[in-house]
Scaffold this active site. Structure first.
Site, mmCIF file in Angstrom:
data_model
loop_
_atom_site.group_PDB
_atom_site.id
_atom_site.type_symbol
_atom_site.label_atom_id
_atom_site.label_comp_id
_atom_site.label_asym_id
_atom_site.label_seq_id
_atom_site.Cartn_x
_atom_site.Cartn_y
_atom_site.Cartn_z
ATOM 1 N N SER A 189 -3.432 -7.716 1.050
ATOM 2 C CA SER A 189 -3.402 -8.540 2.253
ATOM 3 C C SER A 189 -3.435 -7.772 3.553
ATOM 4 C CB SER A 189 -2.158 -9.404 2.235
ATOM 5 O OG SER A 189 -1.041 -8.607 2.513
ATOM 6 N N HIS A 217 -1.987 -13.751 -2.259
ATOM 7 C CA HIS A 217 -2.906 -13.997 -1.132
ATOM 8 C C HIS A 217 -4.214 -14.626 -1.584
ATOM 9 C CE1 HIS A 217 -0.414 -12.183 1.961
ATOM 10 N NE2 HIS A 217 -0.012 -11.376 1.006
ATOM 11 N N LYS A 248 2.538 -19.387 1.111
ATOM 12 C CA LYS A 248 1.411 -18.981 1.964
ATOM 13 C C LYS A 248 0.383 -20.109 1.971
ATOM 14 C CE LYS A 248 2.993 -14.284 1.778
ATOM 15 N NZ LYS A 248 3.024 -12.956 1.167
HETATM 16 C C1 LIG Z 1 4.281 -12.182 0.649
HETATM 17 C C2 LIG Z 1 4.023 -11.454 -0.631
HETATM 18 C C3 LIG Z 1 4.853 -11.634 -1.749
HETATM 19 C C4 LIG Z 1 6.130 -12.396 -1.644
HETATM 20 O O1 LIG Z 1 5.901 -13.751 -1.601
HETATM 21 P P1 LIG Z 1 6.989 -14.666 -0.863
HETATM 22 O O2 LIG Z 1 6.806 -15.999 -1.487
HETATM 23 O O3 LIG Z 1 6.670 -14.616 0.590
HETATM 24 O O4 LIG Z 1 8.338 -14.078 -1.155
HETATM 25 C C5 LIG Z 1 4.486 -11.065 -2.948
HETATM 26 N N1 LIG Z 1 3.361 -10.330 -3.076
HETATM 27 C C6 LIG Z 1 2.553 -10.115 -2.014
HETATM 28 C C7 LIG Z 1 1.322 -9.305 -2.205
HETATM 29 C C8 LIG Z 1 2.867 -10.653 -0.767
HETATM 30 O O5 LIG Z 1 2.092 -10.388 0.280
#
Ligand SMILES: *Cc1c(COP(=O)(O)O)cnc(C)c1O
Length: 408
Positions: A189, A217, A248
């Site tokens: 990301s 992502h 997200k």
């Molecule tokens: C944001 C993120 C997470 C964690 O997810 P959340 O639901 O925000 O705790 C895990 N892996 C990646 C690659 C991320 O960018």
């Protein structure tokens, strides 16, 4: 021990490197995404456009999602009232896990309170469930995967980012009969590049390893039904454990894994980060289920999203701005210095009402500090033109500063 002084010293170190983090205090307005109001420390405020949200599709404002959440509160009340084992499993949890298993074409799915917890809890316990396990981890994996692998305490090898030759050289060297797991992400990301899923799956088969794929992502965003890059690339059945977030693109909150019933049942039975914590409130799980269901049926939103990202990349390129070579919906622009990065971000916000958070170490390596734009289907051509004009102005300004030796 002067505790206060010790805390201050620790923070001073961060501040002296120009990477002290300041959070933007935002008021969002239902239905007006990506517009928001920013409140300064002195209490004054300014209307701004959010350019760095991971609510990639604006699902956090989709009436289908909000209605499901309101209805679930009215029907269930607020919190879940317990861990999953002790009264914290509502019908909404069960339905959401079914929805997610179906999304990924797997037997089962298991909810966690966040994607971070899903990664940490699952990866750390796999070492106990699979004695002698060796984990092969991409060097740019997310902090939550690294935490899980480290906390698991077993053997691990880090392979160079997306470098399958390096991965294979490490697999060859490992004992043939040892259980092996390859841990990687689909969309990375911060750079916006995408892993070679088919190539990784082929190596896993050749060396009898299982695969753990973080699609945080990508879920909601890629594939015909929004199951991620594994769906898009036709390898969903070959990935053993898929991990995703509901926070997200799905616009709510929570994390999960999906896979075989045997695997999911083992994680459910042993993972501390699943067992010993209050489950998500029913309103969140109902909203997430509505979001997943809706996005399965709306591939056109994914097409618009990709078009918006391509358009912004092209506009940056046409303006001669250093947009990084992303093949995804992420639009990172390289700055290369933390002080500079913060300064550009501050000026965009204060002078142009454009909110993009500076991305600094340890999120990215030092010297690669950047601005990371995430255009959504709700970012219009006009917003993009305003953004590019502001960036051109600031880049000219900052180049002058650099030539004068101020920021060099
Ligand atoms: C944001 C993120 C997470 C964690 O997810 P959340 O639901 O925000 O705790 C895990 N892996 C990646 C690659 C991320 O960018």
């Amino acid at each position: 021990m002067d505790y206060k002084a010790a805390f201050r010293t620790a923070v001073e170190q961060v501040r002296s490197e120009g990477r002290y983090r300041v959070f933007a205090d935002l008021k969002r307005h239902r239905g007006a995404f990506p517009r928001a109001t920013w409140t300064r420390d002195d209490g004054s405020s300014k209307d701004i456009i959010v350019w760095c949200s991971n609510d990639y599709l604006g699902q956090g404002q989709n009436p289908v999602v909000l209605d499901a959440m309101h209805a679930a509160i009215d029907a269930n009340g607020s919190g879940s009232g317990g861990t999953r084992n002790i009264s914290g499993t509502t019908h909404h949890h069960v339905e959401l896990e079914r929805e997610l298993a179906d999304l990924h074409g797997k037997d089962a799915a298991l909810l966690f309170t966040s994607g971070y917890v899903a990664n940490e809890a699952t990866l750390s316990i796999l070492y106990k469930v699979l004695p002698g396990l060796i984990v092969f981890s991409d060097e740019l994996n997310h902090a939550s995967m690294i935490a899980g692998i480290r906390n698991g305490g077993g053997a691990r090898h880090i392979f160079r980012h997306n470098d399958l030759e390096h991965l294979e050289s490490l697999l060859i060297d490992a004992p043939a009969d040892a259980p092996k797991l390859i841990a990687f992400e689909s969309v990375y990301s911060m750079d916006g590049d995408i892993a070679d899923l088919a190539g990784t799956v082929a190596l896993a088969k050749k060396y009898n390893a299982i695969t753990y794929l973080d699609e945080v992502h990508a879920v909601g965003l890629y594939g015909q039904r929004g199951a991620g890059v594994a769906e898009r690339d036709g390898v969903m059945n070959d990935i053993d454990i898929i991990e995703g977030t509901l926070g997200k693109a799905f616009g709510v909150m929570g994390g999960y894994i999906a896979g075989d019933i045997e695997m999911v049942d083992a994680i459910r039975s042993f993972a501390s980060g699943f067992i010993f914590t209050t489950s998500l409130p029913p309103a969140l799980t109902a909203g997430a289920a509505a979001s997943v269901r809706w996005l399965k049926q709306h591939p056109e939103v994914r097409d618009i999203h990709q078009e918006r990202a391509e358009t912004l990349k092209q506009m940056f390129r046409d303006a001669g701005l250093p947009v990084m070579p992303s093949v995804s919906h992420i639009v990172p622009v390289m700055v290369g210095d933390p002080v500079h990065c913060k300064m550009v971000s501050d000026m965009l916000l204060e002078d142009h009402g454009i909110y993009v958070q500076p991305i600094n170490y340890p999120t990215v390596p030092r010297g690669t500090e950047r601005l990371r734009f995430t255009p959504t289907p709700f970012h219009t051509d006009e917003m993009m033109r305003d953004l590019v004009r502001a960036m051109e102005k600031l880049w000219a300004h900052c180049n002058i500063a650099r030539l004068g030796g101020v920021a060099a």
